[in-house]
Scaffold this motif. Structure first.
Motif, PDB file in Angstrom:
ATOM      1  N   ASN A 141      60.195 -25.396  18.422  1.00 61.66           N
ATOM      2  CA  ASN A 141      61.285 -25.622  19.385  1.00 61.66           C
ATOM      3  C   ASN A 141      62.292 -26.670  18.913  1.00 61.66           C
ATOM      4  N   THR A 142      62.704 -26.569  17.646  1.00 64.31           N
ATOM      5  CA  THR A 142      63.601 -27.569  17.053  1.00 64.31           C
ATOM      6  C   THR A 142      65.065 -27.149  17.088  1.00 64.31           C
ATOM      7  N   PHE A 143      65.358 -25.866  16.884  1.00 70.66           N
ATOM      8  CA  PHE A 143      66.730 -25.428  16.641  1.00 70.66           C
ATOM      9  C   PHE A 143      67.262 -24.523  17.756  1.00 70.66           C
ATOM     10  N   ASP A 144      68.574 -24.598  17.959  1.00 74.04           N
ATOM     11  CA  ASP A 144      69.248 -23.692  18.884  1.00 74.04           C
ATOM     12  C   ASP A 144      69.523 -22.341  18.226  1.00 74.04           C
ATOM     13  N   ILE A 145      69.766 -22.387  16.920  1.00 79.52           N
ATOM     14  CA  ILE A 145      70.101 -21.177  16.157  1.00 79.52           C
ATOM     15  C   ILE A 145      69.378 -21.233  14.816  1.00 79.52           C
ATOM     16  N   VAL A 146      68.804 -20.104  14.421  1.00 83.02           N
ATOM     17  CA  VAL A 146      68.323 -19.948  13.049  1.00 83.02           C
ATOM     18  C   VAL A 146      69.068 -18.766  12.449  1.00 83.02           C
ATOM     19  N   TYR A 147      69.700 -19.001  11.308  1.00 85.18           N
ATOM     20  CA  TYR A 147      70.538 -17.988  10.665  1.00 85.18           C
ATOM     21  C   TYR A 147      70.006 -17.731   9.265  1.00 85.18           C
ATOM     22  N   ALA A 148      69.957 -16.467   8.878  1.00 85.31           N
ATOM     23  CA  ALA A 148      69.540 -16.113   7.514  1.00 85.31           C
ATOM     24  C   ALA A 148      70.346 -14.915   7.043  1.00 85.31           C
ATOM     25  N   SER A 149      70.946 -15.019   5.872  1.00 84.24           N
ATOM     26  CA  SER A 149      71.675 -13.881   5.309  1.00 84.24           C
ATOM     27  C   SER A 149      71.072 -13.514   3.960  1.00 84.24           C
ATOM     28  N   ASN A 150      70.706 -12.249   3.825  1.00 83.45           N
ATOM     29  CA  ASN A 150      70.170 -11.742   2.561  1.00 83.45           C
ATOM     30  C   ASN A 150      68.992 -12.561   2.052  1.00 83.45           C
ATOM     31  N   LEU A 151      68.131 -12.951   2.958  1.00 79.57           N
ATOM     32  CA  LEU A 151      66.939 -13.733   2.604  1.00 79.57           C
ATOM     33  C   LEU A 151      65.659 -12.915   2.670  1.00 79.57           C
ATOM     34  N   LEU A 152      65.452 -12.195   3.761  1.00 79.93           N
ATOM     35  CA  LEU A 152      64.152 -11.596   4.041  1.00 79.93           C
ATOM     36  C   LEU A 152      63.704 -10.627   2.958  1.00 79.93           C
ATOM     37  N   HIS A 153      64.647  -9.905   2.358  1.00 79.48           N
ATOM     38  CA  HIS A 153      64.252  -8.919   1.351  1.00 79.48           C
ATOM     39  C   HIS A 153      63.811  -9.553   0.036  1.00 79.48           C
ATOM     40  N   HIS A 154      63.979 -10.869  -0.073  1.00 80.44           N
ATOM     41  CA  HIS A 154      63.472 -11.594  -1.244  1.00 80.44           C
ATOM     42  C   HIS A 154      62.049 -12.108  -1.035  1.00 80.44           C
ATOM     43  N   LEU A 155      61.521 -11.974   0.171  1.00 80.78           N
ATOM     44  CA  LEU A 155      60.238 -12.590   0.502  1.00 80.78           C
ATOM     45  C   LEU A 155      59.088 -11.587   0.398  1.00 80.78           C
ATOM     46  N   PRO A 156      57.917 -12.050  -0.043  1.00 80.30           N
ATOM     47  CA  PRO A 156      56.743 -11.164  -0.075  1.00 80.30           C
ATOM     48  C   PRO A 156      56.345 -10.669   1.312  1.00 80.30           C
ATOM     49  N   GLU A 157      56.534 -11.528   2.339  1.00 78.16           N
ATOM     50  CA  GLU A 157      56.145 -11.180   3.710  1.00 78.16           C
ATOM     51  C   GLU A 157      57.293 -11.533   4.667  1.00 78.16           C
ATOM     52  N   PRO A 158      58.286 -10.657   4.792  1.00 82.69           N
ATOM     53  CA  PRO A 158      59.429 -10.983   5.662  1.00 82.69           C
ATOM     54  C   PRO A 158      59.051 -11.203   7.115  1.00 82.69           C
ATOM     55  N   LYS A 159      58.014 -10.539   7.592  1.00 80.85           N
ATOM     56  CA  LYS A 159      57.610 -10.726   8.992  1.00 80.85           C
ATOM     57  C   LYS A 159      57.125 -12.143   9.246  1.00 80.85           C
ATOM     58  N   MET A 160      56.532 -12.782   8.244  1.00 81.82           N
ATOM     59  CA  MET A 160      56.113 -14.172   8.395  1.00 81.82           C
ATOM     60  C   MET A 160      57.325 -15.059   8.651  1.00 81.82           C
ATOM     61  N   ALA A 161      58.418 -14.784   7.954  1.00 84.67           N
ATOM     62  CA  ALA A 161      59.635 -15.578   8.147  1.00 84.67           C
ATOM     63  C   ALA A 161      60.228 -15.340   9.530  1.00 84.67           C
ATOM     64  N   ILE A 162      60.193 -14.106  10.004  1.00 86.50           N
ATOM     65  CA  ILE A 162      60.719 -13.808  11.344  1.00 86.50           C
ATOM     66  C   ILE A 162      59.896 -14.534  12.402  1.00 86.50           C
ATOM     67  N   ARG A 163      58.589 -14.603  12.201  1.00 81.89           N
ATOM     68  CA  ARG A 163      57.735 -15.363  13.129  1.00 81.89           C
ATOM     69  C   ARG A 163      58.069 -16.849  13.088  1.00 81.89           C
ATOM     70  N   GLU A 164      58.316 -17.372  11.887  1.00 82.09           N
ATOM     71  CA  GLU A 164      58.660 -18.781  11.746  1.00 82.09           C
ATOM     72  C   GLU A 164      60.009 -19.083  12.387  1.00 82.09           C
ATOM     73  N   MET A 165      60.953 -18.171  12.251  1.00 77.89           N
ATOM     74  CA  MET A 165      62.237 -18.338  12.919  1.00 77.89           C
ATOM     75  C   MET A 165      62.029 -18.462  14.428  1.00 77.89           C
ATOM     76  N   HIS A 166      61.167 -17.602  14.958  1.00 76.32           N
ATOM     77  CA  HIS A 166      60.861 -17.637  16.389  1.00 76.32           C
ATOM     78  C   HIS A 166      60.206 -18.958  16.777  1.00 76.32           C
ATOM     79  N   ARG A 167      59.273 -19.417  15.970  1.00 80.20           N
ATOM     80  CA  ARG A 167      58.516 -20.639  16.289  1.00 80.20           C
ATOM     81  C   ARG A 167      59.418 -21.865  16.361  1.00 80.20           C
ATOM     82  N   VAL A 168      60.341 -22.014  15.415  1.00 81.53           N
ATOM     83  CA  VAL A 168      61.148 -23.238  15.361  1.00 81.53           C
ATOM     84  C   VAL A 168      62.347 -23.187  16.304  1.00 81.53           C
TER      85      VAL A 168
END
Length: 266
Positions: free
Chosen positions: A114-141
């Motif tokens: 619960n740190t941020f009002d907005i989390v923005y990512a452009s052309n990031l997820l397709h570089h990650l081994p587990e993009p869903k993990m990043a989406i969960r982390e975006m939700h968490r913070v």
């Protein structure tokens, strides 16, 4: 395997960062150019961002953080590449704005809940081994009511897939474009999700680069070229964009676009 993939991504982007000239970056174009439909869509969903705390995941050269900072957001620019974070800070200084910068693994963020009002990512997820993990982390913070915004390439279009096989020197070998069904996963986490896809008929511009202008995909990054040369491309792009808007209404056609843009509320 994940560590090896991330290591290669870091090395690739550090090497790229060492070649970037911040004096040549026109920040505004990455969000307001005709050939930036993904960011234009995201901006409409975000509204006024003054005073909002914003996390820029995979900040790259910093165009996003600097643009948002100019609009009054309090930006933290993060990237797995230390070289890119350094470039982002230089770009901010050149544009007269302040941002924070740090290296971060988008799949394991060190920020509290619960740190941020907005989390923005452009052309990031397709570089990650587990993009869903990043989406969960975006939700968490994100704070309750906060918005996660990202845009990414999709895997379904045959023209773009030919381009990908050719553009071996400007892409990393492990990157994996997303399946449009990622929307179902986002819907399972967030309370409200808006999305759209972009570049169908407008992909003719990529074909023209190669077939008519004889620009090889390894010589210039097409996704940068469309922003840099947006003024030249605008008349043709606008005509093709009108056709895109018709095509996207046909059943099943959205999946064949090049890029997907998402804005999701926690």
């Amino acid at each position: 395997m994940q560590e090896e993939t991330l290591k290669k991504e870091r090395q690739f982007h550090d090497a790229w960062a060492s070649t970037i000239d911040v004096d040549g970056i026109r920040v505004k174009d990455y969000f307001e150019a005709c050939t930036a439909p993904e960011n234009r869509f995201i901006l409409k969903q975000l509204g006024d961002i003054r005073g909002k705390k914003l996390l820029d995941l995979g900040c790259g050269a910093g165009e996003n953080s600097v643009y948002f900072a100019k609009k009054g957001a309090l930006c933290v620019a993060t990237d797995y590449s230390p070289g890119m974070v350094e470039v982002a800070l230089k770009l901010a200084e050149k544009n007269g704005v302040k941002i924070e910068g740090c290296t971060a693994n988008a799949m394991e963020l060190e920020f509290p809940d619960n740190t941020f009002d907005i989390v923005y990512a452009s052309n990031l997820l397709h570089h990650l081994p587990e993009p869903k993990m990043a989406i969960r982390e975006m939700h968490r913070v994100l704070k309750p009511g906060g918005k996660a915004c990202f845009w990414e390439p999709l895997k379904h279009n045959p023209v773009i897939n030919v381009y990908r096989r050719m553009a071996t020197k400007v892409r990393t070998e492990d990157e994996t474009p997303l399946d449009i069904n990622i929307i179902k996963f986002v819907n399972s986490l967030y309370s409200d999700v808006a999305y759209d896809t972009f570049w169908l008929a407008t992909l003719w511009i990529f074909l023209r680069f190669y077939l008519i202008e004889r620009v090889h995909p390894n010589k210039e990054r097409y996704w940068k070229k469309i922003i840099i040369e947006q003024a030249r491309l605008e008349p043709e792009y606008r005509r093709l964009e009108n056709l895109d808007n018709l095509l996207k209404n046909l059943p099943g056609m959205k999946r064949f676009a090049w890029n997907l843009a998402v804005v999701a509320r926690k």
